[in-house]
Design an enzyme around this catalytic site. Structure first.
Site, PDB file in Angstrom:
ATOM      1  N   MET A  30       0.847  -1.193   0.000  1.00 20.20           N
ATOM      2  CA  MET A  30       0.000   0.000   0.000  1.00 20.20           C
ATOM      3  C   MET A  30       0.887   1.250   0.000  1.00 20.20           C
ATOM      4  O   MET A  30       0.451   2.335   0.363  1.00 20.20           O
ATOM      5  CB  MET A  30      -0.941  -0.014   1.202  1.00 20.20           C
ATOM      6  CG  MET A  30      -1.868  -1.234   1.155  1.00 20.20           C
ATOM      7  SD  MET A  30      -3.411  -1.013   2.024  1.00 20.20           S
ATOM      8  CE  MET A  30      -2.838  -0.812   3.675  1.00 20.20           C
ATOM      9  N   HIS A  34       9.068   0.975   3.292  1.00 18.40           N
ATOM     10  CA  HIS A  34      10.164   0.997   4.265  1.00 18.40           C
ATOM     11  C   HIS A  34      11.048  -0.215   4.006  1.00 18.40           C
ATOM     12  O   HIS A  34      10.786  -1.003   3.087  1.00 18.40           O
ATOM     13  CB  HIS A  34       9.610   1.034   5.695  1.00 18.40           C
ATOM     14  CG  HIS A  34       8.581  -0.029   5.977  1.00 18.40           C
ATOM     15  ND1 HIS A  34       8.886  -1.370   5.980  1.00 18.40           N
ATOM     16  CD2 HIS A  34       7.251   0.046   6.218  1.00 18.40           C
ATOM     17  CE1 HIS A  34       7.805  -2.067   6.257  1.00 18.40           C
ATOM     18  NE2 HIS A  34       6.780  -1.238   6.383  1.00 18.40           N
ATOM     19  N   GLY A  36      11.301  -3.014   5.315  1.00 14.29           N
ATOM     20  CA  GLY A  36      10.591  -4.305   5.275  1.00 14.29           C
ATOM     21  C   GLY A  36      10.108  -4.604   3.858  1.00 14.29           C
ATOM     22  O   GLY A  36      10.340  -5.699   3.328  1.00 14.29           O
ATOM     23  N   HIS A  37       9.456  -3.614   3.241  1.00 14.23           N
ATOM     24  CA  HIS A  37       9.006  -3.803   1.854  1.00 14.23           C
ATOM     25  C   HIS A  37      10.212  -4.049   0.936  1.00 14.23           C
ATOM     26  O   HIS A  37      10.177  -4.930   0.081  1.00 14.23           O
ATOM     27  CB  HIS A  37       8.304  -2.546   1.329  1.00 14.23           C
ATOM     28  CG  HIS A  37       7.033  -2.188   2.021  1.00 14.23           C
ATOM     29  ND1 HIS A  37       6.892  -1.036   2.743  1.00 14.23           N
ATOM     30  CD2 HIS A  37       5.842  -2.824   2.082  1.00 14.23           C
ATOM     31  CE1 HIS A  37       5.661  -0.959   3.223  1.00 14.23           C
ATOM     32  NE2 HIS A  37       5.003  -2.044   2.841  1.00 14.23           N
ATOM     33  N   GLN A  61     -10.342  -2.617   2.629  1.00  9.47           N
ATOM     34  CA  GLN A  61      -9.802  -3.323   3.798  1.00  9.47           C
ATOM     35  C   GLN A  61      -9.678  -2.422   5.027  1.00  9.47           C
ATOM     36  O   GLN A  61      -9.205  -2.861   6.062  1.00  9.47           O
ATOM     37  CB  GLN A  61      -8.466  -3.981   3.468  1.00  9.47           C
ATOM     38  CG  GLN A  61      -7.289  -3.040   3.281  1.00  9.47           C
ATOM     39  CD  GLN A  61      -6.053  -3.784   2.812  1.00  9.47           C
ATOM     40  OE1 GLN A  61      -5.954  -4.203   1.663  1.00  9.47           O
ATOM     41  NE2 GLN A  61      -5.087  -3.978   3.702  1.00  9.47           N
ATOM     42  N   ASP A 151       2.230  -9.109   9.293  1.00 10.65           N
ATOM     43  CA  ASP A 151       0.803  -9.401   9.134  1.00 10.65           C
ATOM     44  C   ASP A 151       0.658 -10.920   8.981  1.00 10.65           C
ATOM     45  O   ASP A 151       0.293 -11.413   7.918  1.00 10.65           O
ATOM     46  CB  ASP A 151       0.251  -8.674   7.906  1.00 10.65           C
ATOM     47  CG  ASP A 151       0.368  -7.170   8.072  1.00 10.65           C
ATOM     48  OD1 ASP A 151      -0.351  -6.616   8.909  1.00 10.65           O
ATOM     49  OD2 ASP A 151       1.191  -6.561   7.379  1.00 10.65           O
ATOM     50  N   SER A 186       6.550  -0.342   9.977  1.00 15.18           N
ATOM     51  CA  SER A 186       5.187  -0.218   9.475  1.00 15.18           C
ATOM     52  C   SER A 186       5.040   1.157   8.852  1.00 15.18           C
ATOM     53  O   SER A 186       5.638   2.132   9.340  1.00 15.18           O
ATOM     54  CB  SER A 186       4.199  -0.360  10.639  1.00 15.18           C
ATOM     55  OG  SER A 186       2.944   0.170  10.271  1.00 15.18           O
ATOM     56  N   SER A 187       4.246   1.231   7.816  1.00  7.16           N
ATOM     57  CA  SER A 187       4.018   2.533   7.174  1.00  7.16           C
ATOM     58  C   SER A 187       3.345   3.486   8.156  1.00  7.16           C
ATOM     59  O   SER A 187       3.481   4.694   8.051  1.00  7.16           O
ATOM     60  CB  SER A 187       3.149   2.361   5.940  1.00  7.16           C
ATOM     61  OG  SER A 187       3.739   1.404   5.102  1.00  7.16           O
ATOM     62  N   ARG A 188       2.604   2.918   9.105  1.00  7.36           N
ATOM     63  CA  ARG A 188       1.889   3.763  10.075  1.00  7.36           C
ATOM     64  C   ARG A 188       2.827   4.395  11.108  1.00  7.36           C
ATOM     65  O   ARG A 188       2.444   5.349  11.777  1.00  7.36           O
ATOM     66  CB  ARG A 188       0.804   2.957  10.798  1.00  7.36           C
ATOM     67  CG  ARG A 188      -0.388   2.631   9.909  1.00  7.36           C
ATOM     68  CD  ARG A 188      -1.469   1.919  10.694  1.00  7.36           C
ATOM     69  NE  ARG A 188      -2.611   1.621   9.860  1.00  7.36           N
ATOM     70  CZ  ARG A 188      -2.742   0.538   9.109  1.00  7.36           C
ATOM     71  NH1 ARG A 188      -1.775  -0.357   9.085  1.00  7.36           N
ATOM     72  NH2 ARG A 188      -3.820   0.351   8.373  1.00  7.36           N
TER      73      ARG A 188
HETATM   74  O1  PAF Z   1      -0.151  -5.822   3.651  1.00 10.36           O
HETATM   75  C1  PAF Z   1      -0.576  -4.904   2.922  1.00 10.36           C
HETATM   76  O2  PAF Z   1       0.085  -3.890   2.710  1.00 10.36           O
HETATM   77  C2  PAF Z   1      -1.943  -5.035   2.290  1.00 10.36           C
HETATM   78  O3  PAF Z   1      -2.833  -5.656   3.138  1.00 10.36           O
HETATM   79  C3  PAF Z   1      -1.910  -5.727   0.906  1.00 10.36           C
HETATM   80  C4  PAF Z   1      -1.454  -7.167   1.008  1.00 10.36           C
HETATM   81  C5  PAF Z   1      -1.000  -4.963  -0.027  1.00 10.36           C
HETATM   82  C6  PAF Z   1      -3.319  -5.739   0.306  1.00 10.36           C
HETATM   83  O4  PAF Z   1      -3.808  -4.452   0.137  1.00 10.36           O
END
Ligand code: PAF
Length: 281
Positions: A30, A34, A36-37, A61, A151, A186-188
Site C-alpha cells: 500500500m 520501508h 521491510g518492503h 480493507q 501481518d 510499518s508505514s503507520r
Molecule cells: O499488507 C498490505 O500492505 C496489504 O494488506 C496488501 C497485502 C498490499 C493488500 O492491500
C-alpha cells in the site's frame, strides 16, 4: 522501471515477458515503503527474472475511515526507492481501475482464520484483503508472491485463498523487519507522535519477555501478565494479546508438543494502531 496505471497495459507487458520465459515475482503493497518492503522486493528480485510491485491503498480493507484518509501516500519517494533497488515494474492503479463504480469487497470463507484476532477487531478487513489480493493475482499472474510476517494472519489467509481458489501462485512469508529499538517497521509508524514513537518499542520488548516466559506460565496466566504490563503503560492501550496455533490461529487450551505457537498483539499508541507478533518456539 516501467510504471503502469492500467490493468490492460500491465497485462500486455507481462504476457510478453512470460512468452520470453521470464518468471514473475510479485510484492503487493500500500506504499509508504520501508526497509521491510524493500527486503521483500530484493528477495523477489533474487528469486525471479522480473519483479512487479503494486502500490494501492485498498479502501475495502479499512474499517476505519480516518485511518484510510490519513494513510501516508508518498508516491514520489516510493518511486525513487523502487528505482534505486532496480524494481522492474510498478503497478499503481486508481480505485476506479480496480473497483469500477462499486467499491465493495467479495465475501470469503477462510475456514475460520478470518474470525480470529484482527478479524474480531477490524470488521470486513480480510474480505477487503482477499478481494484485492485475488484481483491482483488475476491481473499479475505471478509465479511467487511475497508477504511480511508482521501481518502473519494476513499471510495465513492469503495461503488459504490460494488453496481454496486453486490460484497457481506460491505464497512466501518473510521475516519481520524492525527499527533498531525493536519496533516492527510499518508505514503507520511515520504517523506516531514523538512521545508515542518513544514508548512504542515496549510492544516488542514485552513480546520478547512473554516468549521467555512461555512454557513456564500457562496461556491464561501469560496473557494476564501481558495485560497487566500494559495497564501500567499510560501511553499505550492494549487491544489484544493472544497466543495462538500458527496454523489454525486459535488459542489453545493447553500447549501440545509438535505444534507451533505464536504470540500476537495489537496496541493503540494514541490513535495509531500497531500490530506485532513473535514465534514462541
Ligand atoms: O499488507 C498490505 O500492505 C496489504 O494488506 C496488501 C497485502 C498490499 C493488500 O492491500
Amino acid at each position: 522501471m516501467n510504471i503502469f496505471k492500467l490493468k490492460s497495459e500491465l497485462k500486455a507487458f507481462l504476457s510478453l515477458q512470460r512468452k520470453e520465459g521470464k518468471t514473475i515475482g510479485f510484492v503487493p503493497t500500500m506504499g509508504a515503503l520501508h526497509e521491510g518492503h524493500l527486503s521483500l522486493i530484493k528477495r523477489a528480485k533474487k528469486k525471479n527474472d522480473l519483479v512487479v510491485v503494486s502500490i494501492f491503498v485498498n479502501p475495502t480493507q479499512f474499517d476505519n475511515k480516518q485511518d484510510l484518509e490519513k494513510y501516508p501516500q508518498p508516491l514520489d519517494n516510493d518511486i525513487q526507492l523502487l528505482t534505486k533497488i532496480e524494481c522492474d515494474v510498478l503497478f499503481t492503479p486508481s480505485v476506479k481501475e480496480i473497483y469500477s463504480d462499486t467499491v465493495v469487497s467479495q465475501k470469503f470463507d477462510f475456514d475460520g482464520l478470518e474470525f480470529q484476532m484482527e478479524g474480531k477487531f477490524r470488521d470486513g478487513h480480510f474480505d477487503g484483503v482477499g478481494t484485492i489480493v485475488k484481483a491482483f493475482f488475476e491481473i499479475v499472474e505471478p509465479d511467487t508472491a511475497y508477504f511480511g510476517r508482521k501481518d502473519f494472519q494476513q499471510l495465513q489467509i492469503i495461503k488459504k485463498l490460494v488453496e481454496k481458489y486453486n490460484i497457481p501462485v506460491k505464497v512466501k512469508g518473510r521475516p519481520i523487519f524492525r527499527e533498531e529499538d525493536g519496533l516492527a517497521m510499518s508505514s503507520r509508524n511515520t504517523r506516531l507522535s514523538e512521545e508515542h514513537r518513544k514508548v512504542a518499542p515496549f510492544i516488542y520488548k514485552t513480546l520478547k519477555k512473554a516468549k521467555r516466559k512461555f512454557g513456564m506460565k500457562d496461556v491464561e496466566e501469560l496473557t494476564q501478565w501481558v495485560e497487566k504490563k500494559f495497564r501500567k503503560q499510560e501511553l499505550l492501550r492494549l487491544e489484544y494479546f493472544t497466543i495462538a496455533d500458527e496454523k489454525t490461529l486459535k488459542t489453545p487450551e493447553s500447549i501440545e508438543s509438535g505444534i507451533r505457537y505464536r504470540a500476537f498483539i495489537a496496541v493503540f499508541a494514541g490513535d495509531i494502531r500497531l500490530i506485532d507478533n513473535i514465534g514462541l518456539q
